[in-house]
Design an enzyme around this catalytic site. Structure first.
Site, short mmCIF file in Angstrom:
data_model
loop_
_atom_site.label_atom_id
_atom_site.label_comp_id
_atom_site.label_asym_id
_atom_site.label_seq_id
_atom_site.Cartn_x
_atom_site.Cartn_y
_atom_site.Cartn_z
N GLY A 16 0.70 -1.12 -0.10
CA GLY A 16 -0.05 -0.07 -0.08
C GLY A 16 0.84 1.30 0.10
NE ARG A 17 1.31 2.07 -4.24
CZ ARG A 17 1.64 2.63 -5.53
NH1 ARG A 17 3.04 2.88 -5.67
NH2 ARG A 17 0.88 3.09 -6.41
N GLY A 83 -10.96 -5.23 -5.38
CA GLY A 83 -12.26 -5.66 -5.27
C GLY A 83 -12.47 -6.78 -4.36
CG HIS A 236 -12.23 -2.57 -8.71
ND1 HIS A 236 -12.15 -3.00 -10.17
CD2 HIS A 236 -11.33 -3.49 -7.94
CE1 HIS A 236 -11.38 -3.92 -9.88
NE2 HIS A 236 -11.12 -4.40 -8.74
CG ASP A 237 -6.71 -2.46 -7.46
OD1 ASP A 237 -7.82 -2.56 -8.18
OD2 ASP A 237 -6.13 -2.80 -6.87
CB THR A 259 -1.45 -8.52 -7.82
OG1 THR A 259 -0.45 -7.93 -6.93
CG2 THR A 259 -1.84 -10.05 -7.18
CG ASN A 296 -10.49 -10.43 -13.30
OD1 ASN A 296 -11.05 -9.58 -13.99
ND2 ASN A 296 -10.07 -10.57 -12.06
CD GLN A 304 2.86 -9.97 -6.96
OE1 GLN A 304 2.13 -10.40 -6.24
NE2 GLN A 304 2.59 -8.59 -7.46
N GLY A 402 2.19 -1.26 -12.21
CA GLY A 402 3.48 -1.44 -11.91
C GLY A 402 4.11 -2.71 -12.87
#
EC number: 2.7.1.5
Length: 489
Positions: A16-17, A83, A236-237, A259, A296, A304, A402
């Site tokens: 998180g940032r 989400g 939602h990101d 991710t 998705n 990761q 990212g």
């Protein structure tokens, strides 16, 4: 010169940032500065994968306080996260238990029962959302069946970003873009679907009417006593990331790479045809009434996990080693549901290769090469599915987030898809979060206006496809690899 200072809280499944944006309206310059970064990870509680929600809240408050300690007057705050997950509250607004992660196994088999009892076409016709075993629709049913003693004390259920906004302001909100990921929002009414909610076994009273991005939820009182508006951004990101995607035309597709990899296109109308259902296409809500028609893909979650298991800390060096290896020696289907949360990702990838009579990747570079080649091939398949659905090909693919820093994967994607790839911006979710705040502050008119700010302030990198690359020739063989049980099929 008047400057606007907006704070974006951007939470992902691994980190998180708290980011500070400075916008100069006259020059239309926009800068970002990281104020605070922290780790987010699953924790086992009683054998269940949960989120340490109190620790995350403490980190958010630490970041906000750091901004205030610099003497900066914050104009607004916005929060975006992943989400489908939620926090339960009692009638006094106190948290009940810890939020369970979507990667927990409690929903195993629930989606299949929903399809059997409600009908796949009916669920899709109501929600327009893809079938994923961890959607909130199935999480709530699992909760009602497995913890009936718990739900009698529940008065409200808030999705993760709405919970943090509630903790800062004391006001509850159910933001629309994130609400659509639950598979519980009716695609025609933009409100909760009564039939789907009834099937979960929980009370519809837990949920308030969804609100679209751009309203002020309430105010956070900073240590100096100032009341700072907390804005309902596209929480939602991925919705935030798409807002910041500098889509050059209506024929441009996007890939939000992190991710998860979310590939899709914007549309003013949803796609809910039989073909869309067969391809498991989702119609998630976006800003300004737009739909994010997408699919998705498991994404860099695989990498990761491998990095952690193989104790690799220098990703740049690993990618350099990976680039020297031959393409497509090891190929898996990243969307095979065996990869959602295996005990050991490296071992699972090796087993998948062994079971299909391929060479087995052993070194970290070989495992990474397997992941990159496989993702690029899957990107190409999904892009073709989306093009077929809309009836015409795409002219460009914009990769944001990212993952767009991975130049090797960007080039492999261009080669496999046979399309020009434009990479950037990296901080897409944060920027989209800021964009809605600036619109709420009346500094920008709409999403398209904000995208011109993005392109004017952030460098983009173009990758041209090499049609002779081996990965492009491997696509037909990859089709056979997808004849497995897909998470997102």
């Amino acid at each position: 010169m008047t400057l606007r200072h907006c704070v974006a809280v951007d939470l992902g499944a691994s980190s998180g940032r708290v980011m500070l944006a400075c916008y100069a309206p006259e020059q239309r310059t926009l800068t970002l500065r990281e104020i605070h970064r922290f780790v987010n990870c699953l924790q086992k509680q009683g054998g269940v994968d949960t989120w340490d929600i109190d620790s995350l809240e403490a980190e958010i408050r630490t970041g906000l306080n750091k901004v205030c300690e610099e003497g900066i007057l914050i104009d607004s705050i916005g929060i975006d996260t992943w989400g489908v997950d939620y926090v339960l509250l009692d009638r006094n607004g106190a948290r009940i238990g810890l939020p369970v992660s979507y990667r927990d196994s409690r929903t195993d088999g629930v989606m299949a029962r929903a399809i059997e009892q409600l009908g796949k076409a009916d669920i899709y016709g109501r929600s327009g959302i893809q079938f994923l075993p961890f959607n909130t629709l199935y999480q709530l049913r699992a909760l009602a069946e497995q913890q009936p003693e718990l739900i009698k004390n529940v008065a409200h259920a808030l999705l993760i970003p709405d919970y943090f906004s509630y903790r800062l302001t004391g006001n509850m909100n159910w933001e629309y873009t994130n609400a659509t990921t639950t598979q519980l929002v009716n695609i025609n009414s933009d409100n909760w679907d009564e039939n789907l909610l009834n099937w979960t076994g929980v009370s519809a009273a837990w949920f308030g009417t969804p609100t679209h991005p751009g309203n002020v939820i309430g105010h956070w009182i900073c240590p100096l006593g100032n009341q700072i508006p907390v804005v309902a951004v596209a929480s939602h990101d991925t919705a935030s990331a798409v807002i910041a995607s500098p889509l050059a035309s209506q024929d441009a597709a996007y890939l939000s790479s992190g991710t998860w990899s979310l590939m899709g296109f914007e549309s003013k109308t949803p796609y809910t045809s039989d073909a869309a259902l067969a391809a498991n296409i989702t119609n998630e809500g976006g800003a300004e009434g737009r739909y994010r028609v997408l699919k998705n893909i498991m994404g860099l979650w695989l990498l990761q996990r491998v990095l952690k298991e193989q104790n690799v800390s220098d990703l740049s060096a690993l990618i350099a080693d990976t680039e020297t290896l031959a393409a497509c020696r090891f190929v898996i289907n990243p969307n095979d549901d065996r990869f959602i949360n295996p005990a050991n990702m490296s071992t699972e990838i090796q087993a998948a290769c062994r079971e299909t009579n391929q060479p087995v990747p052993n070194t970290p570079a070989e495992l990474a090469r397997c992941i990159f080649d496989s993702l690029a091939l899957l990107y190409a398949d999904v892009l073709q599915e989306l093009a077929t659905l809309r009836g015409k090909p795409f002219s460009q693919l914009h990769i944001v987030g990212g993952g767009c820093q991975n130049r090797l994967l960007n080039q492999l994607c261009a080669d496999a898809c046979g399309i020009t790839v434009v990479a950037g911006p990296v901080e897409a979710s944060t920027l989209g979060n800021i964009g809605i705040q600036l619109m709420t502050l009346d500094e920008l008119t709409n999403v398209d206006d904000f995208r011109t700010v993005v392109t004017g302030n952030y460098a983009l990198t173009t990758f041209t496809p090499h049609s002779c690359h081996e990965i492009a020739r491997y696509r037909a063989q990859f089709q056979q690899k997808r004849l497995t049980k897909e998470l997102c099929a």
